[in-house]
Write a protein that holds these residues in place. Structure first.
Motif, short mmCIF file in Angstrom:
data_model
loop_
_atom_site.label_atom_id
_atom_site.label_comp_id
_atom_site.label_asym_id
_atom_site.label_seq_id
_atom_site.Cartn_x
_atom_site.Cartn_y
_atom_site.Cartn_z
N LEU A 70 10.30 3.75 2.44
CA LEU A 70 10.36 5.21 2.56
C LEU A 70 11.80 5.68 2.72
CD1 LEU A 70 7.29 5.89 4.89
CD2 LEU A 70 7.43 6.24 2.42
N ARG A 71 12.57 4.96 3.53
CA ARG A 71 13.95 5.39 3.79
C ARG A 71 14.82 5.29 2.55
NH1 ARG A 71 17.52 3.26 6.19
NH2 ARG A 71 16.79 1.10 6.09
N THR A 72 14.72 4.16 1.84
CA THR A 72 15.69 3.87 0.78
C THR A 72 15.19 4.21 -0.62
OG1 THR A 72 14.96 1.57 0.56
CG2 THR A 72 16.67 2.03 2.20
N GLN A 73 13.87 4.12 -0.85
CA GLN A 73 13.36 4.38 -2.19
C GLN A 73 12.84 5.80 -2.35
OE1 GLN A 73 13.75 1.94 -4.58
NE2 GLN A 73 14.86 0.99 -2.88
N ILE A 74 12.15 6.31 -1.36
CA ILE A 74 11.72 7.71 -1.40
C ILE A 74 12.86 8.61 -0.94
CG2 ILE A 74 10.06 9.41 -0.56
CD1 ILE A 74 8.92 7.26 -2.47
N GLY A 75 13.49 8.24 0.15
CA GLY A 75 14.69 8.93 0.60
C GLY A 75 14.43 10.32 1.16
N GLU A 110 7.48 13.98 0.94
CA GLU A 110 8.21 14.04 2.19
C GLU A 110 7.52 13.09 3.16
OE1 GLU A 110 8.13 18.11 3.44
OE2 GLU A 110 9.65 18.73 1.99
N TRP A 111 8.26 12.42 4.02
CA TRP A 111 7.65 11.37 4.83
C TRP A 111 8.12 11.41 6.28
CZ3 TRP A 111 10.98 8.02 7.25
CH2 TRP A 111 12.29 7.96 6.75
N ALA A 125 0.83 -1.20 0.00
CA ALA A 125 0.00 0.00 0.00
C ALA A 125 0.86 1.25 0.00
CB ALA A 125 -0.93 0.00 1.21
N THR A 126 1.92 1.24 0.80
CA THR A 126 2.84 2.39 0.83
C THR A 126 3.46 2.62 -0.54
OG1 THR A 126 3.35 2.03 3.17
CG2 THR A 126 4.95 3.29 1.89
N ASN A 175 3.76 5.73 -5.48
CA ASN A 175 3.84 5.74 -6.95
C ASN A 175 2.74 6.61 -7.55
OD1 ASN A 175 6.07 4.08 -7.04
ND2 ASN A 175 4.89 2.20 -7.35
N ALA A 176 1.55 6.55 -6.95
CA ALA A 176 0.44 7.37 -7.45
C ALA A 176 0.73 8.84 -7.25
CB ALA A 176 -0.85 6.97 -6.73
N ILE A 177 1.26 9.19 -6.09
CA ILE A 177 1.60 10.60 -5.82
C ILE A 177 2.64 11.09 -6.82
CG2 ILE A 177 2.71 12.16 -4.17
CD1 ILE A 177 1.49 10.31 -1.95
N ILE A 178 3.69 10.30 -7.02
CA ILE A 178 4.78 10.71 -7.91
C ILE A 178 4.28 10.86 -9.35
CG2 ILE A 178 6.96 9.93 -8.93
CD1 ILE A 178 7.55 8.61 -6.18
N SER A 179 3.42 9.94 -9.79
CA SER A 179 2.96 9.97 -11.18
C SER A 179 2.03 11.14 -11.48
CB SER A 179 2.25 8.65 -11.52
OG SER A 179 1.06 8.51 -10.76
N ASN A 180 1.50 11.78 -10.44
CA ASN A 180 0.61 12.93 -10.66
C ASN A 180 1.38 14.21 -10.94
OD1 ASN A 180 -2.02 11.89 -10.56
ND2 ASN A 180 -2.04 11.87 -8.32
N HIS A 181 2.68 14.22 -10.65
CA HIS A 181 3.52 15.39 -10.93
C HIS A 181 2.92 16.67 -10.35
CE1 HIS A 181 5.91 12.86 -13.59
NE2 HIS A 181 4.80 12.52 -14.23
N LEU A 182 2.57 16.61 -9.08
CA LEU A 182 1.97 17.77 -8.43
C LEU A 182 3.00 18.88 -8.23
CD1 LEU A 182 -0.15 15.91 -5.72
CD2 LEU A 182 -0.91 16.75 -7.95
#
Length: 243
Positions: free
Chosen positions: A160-165, A172-173, A96-97, A102-109
């Motif tokens: 979150l730590r390694t892929q979103i960073g 931001e997380w 789910a995370t 991925n959905a947030i990133i693909s929206n290019h907000l």
């Protein structure tokens, strides 16, 4: 502000939703059984109830849901039953995370989205190399072998730590790590630490679910508090007498 909450029907997720409503946010919730929700939610214009399983939504549906959200919070967890622990989906929280991010990133907000994950003190923040005793390492090793939900929590935070960073422009997380969860009616004093101040296995503290919800909601609302903890895994304890 519009906030999506997954795991909203759970014991802690429902407290988070209540705190977000107190703060006058617009809240979206994804729940499998909306008929089980309280009538006050169903009749609240500030709540949008989406009847679905978060992992069964299509990519386009997920993108649409998060497209107008300033923040996403996950209080997902596994039911403490045989099926909930050992059945599918074993990677509920992690998958789910990943899909939400991925959905947030693909929206290019234009602005970054806050992502708050409820995690556990049983999971170490490897960015800080948190020390634990040999005995606790042994117990954690057994938990990884015997309890799939523990591995799921670890992998979700690691994503979150390694892929979103720390330098992602879209997300931001913060991964909030409560200790032993208990039920209380009202918000009480609590304390936040970068790392556990006691053994999660042999000397666990306590924290009320409503305090966890209050802290997660405060992170979303308060940019100063967010700046203090973003990219980290803060630990929350209720203050005495709960401890």
């Amino acid at each position: 502000m519009t906030v999506l909450v997954v795991g909203a029907s759970g014991a802690t997720g429902s407290k988070l939703v209540e705190q977000l409503l107190v703060q006058k946010h617009k809240v979206k919730v994804i729940v499998r059984s909306p008929e089980k929700l309280t009538e006050s939610w169903k009749n609240n214009d500030n709540i949008q109830i989406i009847s679905a399983s978060v992992l069964e939504l299509s990519d386009s549906e997920m993108r649409e849901i998060v497209s107008d959200c300033n923040a996403v919070a996950s209080c997902l967890g596994h039911n403490m039953s045989w099926k909930g622990i050992y059945g599918q989906p074993r990677k509920l929280v992690t998958d789910a995370t990943r899909r939400l991010c991925n959905a947030i990133i693909s929206n290019h907000l234009q602005n970054s989205t806050k992502f708050v994950l409820m995690n556990t003190t049983g999971n170490r923040n490897r960015d800080l190399n948190e020390p634990i005793s040999f005995a606790q390492k042994c117990v954690i090793g057994l938990l990884r072998l015997l309890l799939p939900p523990h591995v799921d929590n670890e992998k979700a935070a690691d994503y979150l730590r390694t892929q979103i960073g720390q330098n992602n422009t879209a997300i931001e997380w913060v991964a909030v790590r409560p200790d032993g969860l208990i039920n209380e009616e009202n918000v009480s004093d609590y304390e936040i630490h970068p790392s556990p101040t006691r053994s999660a296995i042999f000397n666990a503290g306590k924290v009320s679910r409503i305090n966890v919800g209050h802290f997660m909601a405060s992170l979303i609302k308060d940019d100063t508090l967010w700046s203090k903890w973003k990219g980290q895994m803060p630990v929350i304890y209720s203050k005495s007498p709960l401890n």
